[in-house]
Scaffold this motif. Structure first.
Motif, PDB file in Angstrom:
ATOM      1  N   ARG A   1       0.818  -1.213   0.000  1.00 34.83           N
ATOM      2  CA  ARG A   1       0.000   0.000   0.000  1.00 34.83           C
ATOM      3  C   ARG A   1       0.855   1.268   0.000  1.00 34.83           C
ATOM      4  NH1 ARG A   1      -3.565  -2.451  -2.195  1.00 34.83           N
ATOM      5  NH2 ARG A   1      -5.238  -3.521  -1.061  1.00 34.83           N
ATOM      6  N   MET A   2       2.174   1.109   0.045  1.00 30.60           N
ATOM      7  CA  MET A   2       3.068   2.264  -0.027  1.00 30.60           C
ATOM      8  C   MET A   2       3.162   2.741  -1.469  1.00 30.60           C
ATOM      9  SD  MET A   2       6.176   1.063   2.491  1.00 30.60           S
ATOM     10  CE  MET A   2       5.877   0.721   4.220  1.00 30.60           C
ATOM     11  N   PRO A   3       3.236   4.054  -1.698  1.00 25.81           N
ATOM     12  CA  PRO A   3       3.250   4.585  -3.072  1.00 25.81           C
ATOM     13  C   PRO A   3       4.307   3.955  -3.978  1.00 25.81           C
ATOM     14  CG  PRO A   3       2.946   6.374  -1.510  1.00 25.81           C
ATOM     15  CD  PRO A   3       3.219   5.141  -0.693  1.00 25.81           C
ATOM     16  N   ALA A   4       5.490   3.694  -3.451  1.00 21.77           N
ATOM     17  CA  ALA A   4       6.572   3.171  -4.297  1.00 21.77           C
ATOM     18  C   ALA A   4       6.360   1.723  -4.707  1.00 21.77           C
ATOM     19  CB  ALA A   4       7.912   3.309  -3.566  1.00 21.77           C
ATOM     20  N   PHE A   5       5.496   1.009  -3.973  1.00 22.58           N
ATOM     21  CA  PHE A   5       5.313  -0.420  -4.243  1.00 22.58           C
ATOM     22  C   PHE A   5       3.848  -0.805  -4.396  1.00 22.58           C
ATOM     23  CE2 PHE A   5       9.307  -0.133  -1.840  1.00 22.58           C
ATOM     24  CZ  PHE A   5      10.164  -0.801  -2.705  1.00 22.58           C
ATOM     25  N   ARG A   6       2.997   0.142  -4.660  1.00 17.02           N
ATOM     26  CA  ARG A   6       1.556  -0.128  -4.663  1.00 17.02           C
ATOM     27  C   ARG A   6       1.202  -1.219  -5.671  1.00 17.02           C
ATOM     28  NH1 ARG A   6      -2.595   2.311  -2.394  1.00 17.02           N
ATOM     29  NH2 ARG A   6      -1.282   4.046  -1.730  1.00 17.02           N
ATOM     30  N   ARG A   7       0.455  -2.205  -5.191  1.00  8.20           N
ATOM     31  CA  ARG A   7       0.004  -3.306  -6.034  1.00  8.20           C
ATOM     32  C   ARG A   7      -1.482  -3.547  -5.784  1.00  8.20           C
ATOM     33  NH1 ARG A   7       4.646  -2.516  -7.005  1.00  8.20           N
ATOM     34  NH2 ARG A   7       6.330  -4.012  -7.430  1.00  8.20           N
ATOM     35  N   ASP A   8      -2.183  -3.917  -6.813  1.00  3.34           N
ATOM     36  CA  ASP A   8      -3.606  -4.233  -6.684  1.00  3.34           C
ATOM     37  C   ASP A   8      -3.747  -5.707  -6.356  1.00  3.34           C
ATOM     38  OD1 ASP A   8      -6.336  -4.092  -6.704  1.00  3.34           O
ATOM     39  OD2 ASP A   8      -6.531  -4.176  -8.886  1.00  3.34           O
ATOM     40  N   VAL A   9      -3.400  -6.054  -5.115  1.00  4.11           N
ATOM     41  CA  VAL A   9      -3.487  -7.436  -4.661  1.00  4.11           C
ATOM     42  C   VAL A   9      -4.323  -7.479  -3.394  1.00  4.11           C
ATOM     43  CG1 VAL A   9      -1.307  -8.167  -5.684  1.00  4.11           C
ATOM     44  CG2 VAL A   9      -1.320  -7.203  -3.376  1.00  4.11           C
ATOM     45  N   VAL A  10      -4.907  -8.621  -3.146  1.00  2.86           N
ATOM     46  CA  VAL A  10      -5.745  -8.811  -1.954  1.00  2.86           C
ATOM     47  C   VAL A  10      -4.964  -9.647  -0.946  1.00  2.86           C
ATOM     48  CG1 VAL A  10      -7.912  -9.731  -1.064  1.00  2.86           C
ATOM     49  CG2 VAL A  10      -7.842  -8.672  -3.336  1.00  2.86           C
ATOM     50  N   LEU A  11      -4.613  -9.032   0.173  1.00  2.00           N
ATOM     51  CA  LEU A  11      -3.852  -9.695   1.231  1.00  2.00           C
ATOM     52  C   LEU A  11      -4.595  -9.466   2.550  1.00  2.00           C
ATOM     53  CD1 LEU A  11      -0.256  -8.514   0.216  1.00  2.00           C
ATOM     54  CD2 LEU A  11      -1.408 -10.647  -0.437  1.00  2.00           C
ATOM     55  N   PRO A  12      -5.678 -10.205   2.782  1.00  2.00           N
ATOM     56  CA  PRO A  12      -6.551  -9.910   3.921  1.00  2.00           C
ATOM     57  C   PRO A  12      -5.881 -10.028   5.279  1.00  2.00           C
ATOM     58  CG  PRO A  12      -7.147 -12.010   2.886  1.00  2.00           C
ATOM     59  CD  PRO A  12      -6.195 -11.328   1.975  1.00  2.00           C
ATOM     60  N   GLU A  13      -5.035 -11.026   5.479  1.00  2.00           N
ATOM     61  CA  GLU A  13      -4.403 -11.180   6.790  1.00  2.00           C
ATOM     62  C   GLU A  13      -3.391 -10.069   7.047  1.00  2.00           C
ATOM     63  OE1 GLU A  13      -5.532 -12.984   8.967  1.00  2.00           O
ATOM     64  OE2 GLU A  13      -6.715 -14.467   7.870  1.00  2.00           O
ATOM     65  N   THR A  14      -2.697  -9.666   6.005  1.00  2.00           N
ATOM     66  CA  THR A  14      -1.744  -8.571   6.132  1.00  2.00           C
ATOM     67  C   THR A  14      -2.454  -7.283   6.513  1.00  2.00           C
ATOM     68  OG1 THR A  14      -0.160  -9.533   4.570  1.00  2.00           O
ATOM     69  CG2 THR A  14      -0.116  -7.142   4.820  1.00  2.00           C
ATOM     70  N   GLU A  15      -3.549  -6.976   5.817  1.00  2.00           N
ATOM     71  CA  GLU A  15      -4.249  -5.724   6.082  1.00  2.00           C
ATOM     72  C   GLU A  15      -4.926  -5.751   7.448  1.00  2.00           C
ATOM     73  OE1 GLU A  15      -5.928  -3.545   3.124  1.00  2.00           O
ATOM     74  OE2 GLU A  15      -4.810  -4.445   1.476  1.00  2.00           O
ATOM     75  N   ARG A  16      -5.456  -6.906   7.830  1.00  2.00           N
ATOM     76  CA  ARG A  16      -6.081  -7.014   9.145  1.00  2.00           C
ATOM     77  C   ARG A  16      -5.035  -6.816  10.244  1.00  2.00           C
ATOM     78  NH1 ARG A  16      -8.263 -11.645   8.365  1.00  2.00           N
ATOM     79  NH2 ARG A  16     -10.130 -10.761   7.444  1.00  2.00           N
ATOM     80  N   ALA A  17      -3.872  -7.418  10.073  1.00  2.00           N
ATOM     81  CA  ALA A  17      -2.813  -7.266  11.067  1.00  2.00           C
ATOM     82  C   ALA A  17      -2.354  -5.813  11.169  1.00  2.00           C
ATOM     83  CB  ALA A  17      -1.635  -8.172  10.717  1.00  2.00           C
ATOM     84  N   ALA A  18      -2.236  -5.138  10.043  1.00  2.00           N
ATOM     85  CA  ALA A  18      -1.815  -3.736  10.066  1.00  2.00           C
ATOM     86  C   ALA A  18      -2.832  -2.859  10.789  1.00  2.00           C
ATOM     87  CB  ALA A  18      -1.599  -3.228   8.645  1.00  2.00           C
TER      88      ALA A  18
END
Length: 220
Positions: free
Chosen positions: A168-185
């Motif tokens: 989700r950082m501007p330099a590495f933004r990707r349109d991927v679904v990573l639910p556990e990563t986003e929930r943990a963040a």
């Protein structure tokens, strides 16, 4: 290590998105492209099952990052690597002396047995508790952030270990679904953990956290 192994232009390297950008930046410096995989929700380390889903004909390597004192499942990753012809690299944490680790484990056991309203870390004999990371479950409002603000106001030096996943950082933004990563963040919070903390300090931490139950939905 990537450059020494011949990883470069045209290659893909699978890395965790939960953490800082250091590993992804190293992949780019080697001339390759980072591909972000989801994490195991208990260890916060890269999930070998999702790594398999990320493998393409361009994949050259996968990087396992040990997180908060949890060890990544390197054995399963090596099985994936052998099956698909991938290099498996590890980024470790600075090892603490055995006596300090034992003290941290004892402190963690005390906290985990007494905290309520937050989800305490998944334990295990191999967990060295480099950080004591709890989850503050959300229910449509930023419970973790509100919880952290109140704790800091009461003198508890807590911190959000990962504010923005790398994908989700501007330099590495990707349109991927990573639910556990986003929930943990969204949910994780590092509480003070020092081998030299006294029992009185631990008791105060528990009392302060447990007094904030009104900010939270029940942990599960």
């Amino acid at each position: 290590m990537l450059q020494a192994a011949g990883v470069g232009a045209g290659d893909e390297v699978i890395v965790p998105a939960y953490g800082n950008a250091e590993v992804a930046e190293a992949v780019v410096r080697a001339g390759a492209a980072p591909v972000f995989a989801d994490i195991d929700p208990d260890t916060y380390c890269i999930d070998p099952s999702h790594v398999v889903d990320c493998v393409t004909e361009r994949t050259a390597a996968v990087v396992a990052v040990h997180r908060f004192g949890h060890k990544a499942d390197v054995a399963r990753l090596q099985e994936v690597g052998q099956k698909h012809g991938l290099l498996v690299l590890e980024q470790g944490e600075t090892e603490k002396p055995f006596r300090e680790v034992a003290q941290r484990q004892a402190h963690a056991a005390y906290l985990s047995g007494r905290l309520n309203g937050v989800r305490t870390p998944a334990g295990g004999a191999g967990h060295s508790y480099q950080q004591y990371v709890v989850r503050v479950p959300g229910n449509g409002r930023p419970d973790r952030d509100a919880f952290a603000r109140v704790l800091r106001g009461k003198g508890v030096d807590c911190s959000v270990p990962v504010k923005t996943p790398v994908h989700r950082m501007p330099a590495f933004r990707r349109d991927v679904v990573l639910p556990e990563t986003e929930r943990a963040a969204d949910e994780t919070l590092a509480l003070p953990m020092d081998a030299h903390m006294s029992r009185r300090q631990l008791q105060r931490l528990v009392t302060t956290c447990n007094a904030l139950g009104g900010l939270l939905q029940p942990a599960f």
